[in-house]
Design an enzyme around this catalytic site. Sequence first.
Site, PDB file in Angstrom:
ATOM      1  N   HIS A  28       1.795   4.897  -2.577  1.00 12.72           N
ATOM      2  CA  HIS A  28       1.905   6.338  -2.302  1.00 12.72           C
ATOM      3  C   HIS A  28       3.250   6.881  -2.794  1.00 12.72           C
ATOM      4  CE1 HIS A  28      -1.797   6.663  -0.185  1.00 12.72           C
ATOM      5  NE2 HIS A  28      -1.423   6.029   0.908  1.00 12.72           N
ATOM      6  N   HIS A  58      -5.485   7.413  -2.230  1.00 12.55           N
ATOM      7  CA  HIS A  58      -6.365   6.352  -1.740  1.00 12.55           C
ATOM      8  C   HIS A  58      -7.480   6.059  -2.737  1.00 12.55           C
ATOM      9  CE1 HIS A  58      -4.984   7.045   2.644  1.00 12.55           C
ATOM     10  NE2 HIS A  58      -4.293   6.092   2.051  1.00 12.55           N
ATOM     11  N   HIS A 101       0.835  -1.207   0.000  1.00 16.01           N
ATOM     12  CA  HIS A 101       0.000   0.000   0.000  1.00 16.01           C
ATOM     13  C   HIS A 101       0.874   1.265   0.000  1.00 16.01           C
ATOM     14  CE1 HIS A 101      -3.532   2.504   1.219  1.00 16.01           C
ATOM     15  NE2 HIS A 101      -2.565   3.240   1.773  1.00 16.01           N
ATOM     16  N   GLU A 102       1.820   1.321   0.918  1.00 14.66           N
ATOM     17  CA  GLU A 102       2.611   2.553   1.059  1.00 14.66           C
ATOM     18  C   GLU A 102       3.496   2.804  -0.161  1.00 14.66           C
ATOM     19  OE1 GLU A 102       1.861   4.620   3.318  1.00 14.66           O
ATOM     20  OE2 GLU A 102       0.598   3.256   4.473  1.00 14.66           O
TER      21      GLU A 102
END
Lengths: 196, 132
Positions: free
Chosen positions: A129, A135, A125-126
């Site tokens: 980013h 998101h 997930h990170e």
Amino acid sequence: YSFFEGRPTWPEYHRDLTYAFLPDNELSNTTKEVFTRAFERWAAVTTLTFTETDSYYEADLKVAFYTGDHGDGEPFDGVLGTLAHAFSPTSGRFHLDGAETWVAEGDVTKSSTSSAIDLESVAVHEIGHLLGLGHSSVEEAIMYPTISAKTRKVELASDDIQGIQELYGANSNYTTPPSSSSPNSHQENTSNGGDH
Amino acid sequence: RIHPNISPTPPWQVPNDTAKGAWDSFKNFTGCRPGQKSDGLSKLKDYFKNFGYIPDSQHNFTDDFDDELESAIKTYQKNFNLNVTGELDDKTIENLMKSRCGNADIVNGTSTMNSGKPASSNSSLNFHAVRH
């Protein structure tokens, strides 16, 4: 999928990225391999490559575990709550809350600890980013903001892949999976015993 | 706190498992509605501010369920595909208590999520109703 404001990306001349771990964390090879697998998931679908380097301060992407206030204005809050955060391109900072019960290997769903968090799930997930994704409201997507304890979710969903390929293009080896695949196939609740 | 292969971890190496999650106290707000006042509601406003649902310019929150909180809850419910009630119903509280990424969902008033779009509308499989 969504992007950060202004749609920042890693520049076209800088798509071979390096990553390193904060030396003070003294991470084991097992833990580092979790991040390597997470980077590989994004590399598999984009034109980006990721290579580990020992030089933390020169690396493009800097992975570090911190607790509480660690100087970036976004203090961690102890067990559960906020698990990690990462900055948009080209900052490269990726911070994880050192107070969590991180599980680097084994079946997190069978953990005896109710607050066990799957490290690879959060890492994938990170990294999204770090590469420029925001998101997503799609619950199956890796970029959905929440994850429950004792849950594993590491496979990129079509929403994630469409988003990242809009920013960087597709890996020439990437083939779109058949459309009959169920959205639930992106959620993996089994052991991470090297099947990926 | 990194456990290689947690399953066989002996109990004495497992950290205090009774530790409450950072947002477990939000459970007390279940059923709270606009116009009501509830002790600690200002902490929920801090949460919404932290993730971009209430502007950064707001400070010194009260424990009142005011219009600003209702608006924040509605936007949150849209982002997470929950029923948009503006109230702190069971599902919304359950979602708020989940651990999550620290990055904001809304930056400078613009949602970085696809507010309110059902998951199916983001799918490449969604091809019905083509108009010729």
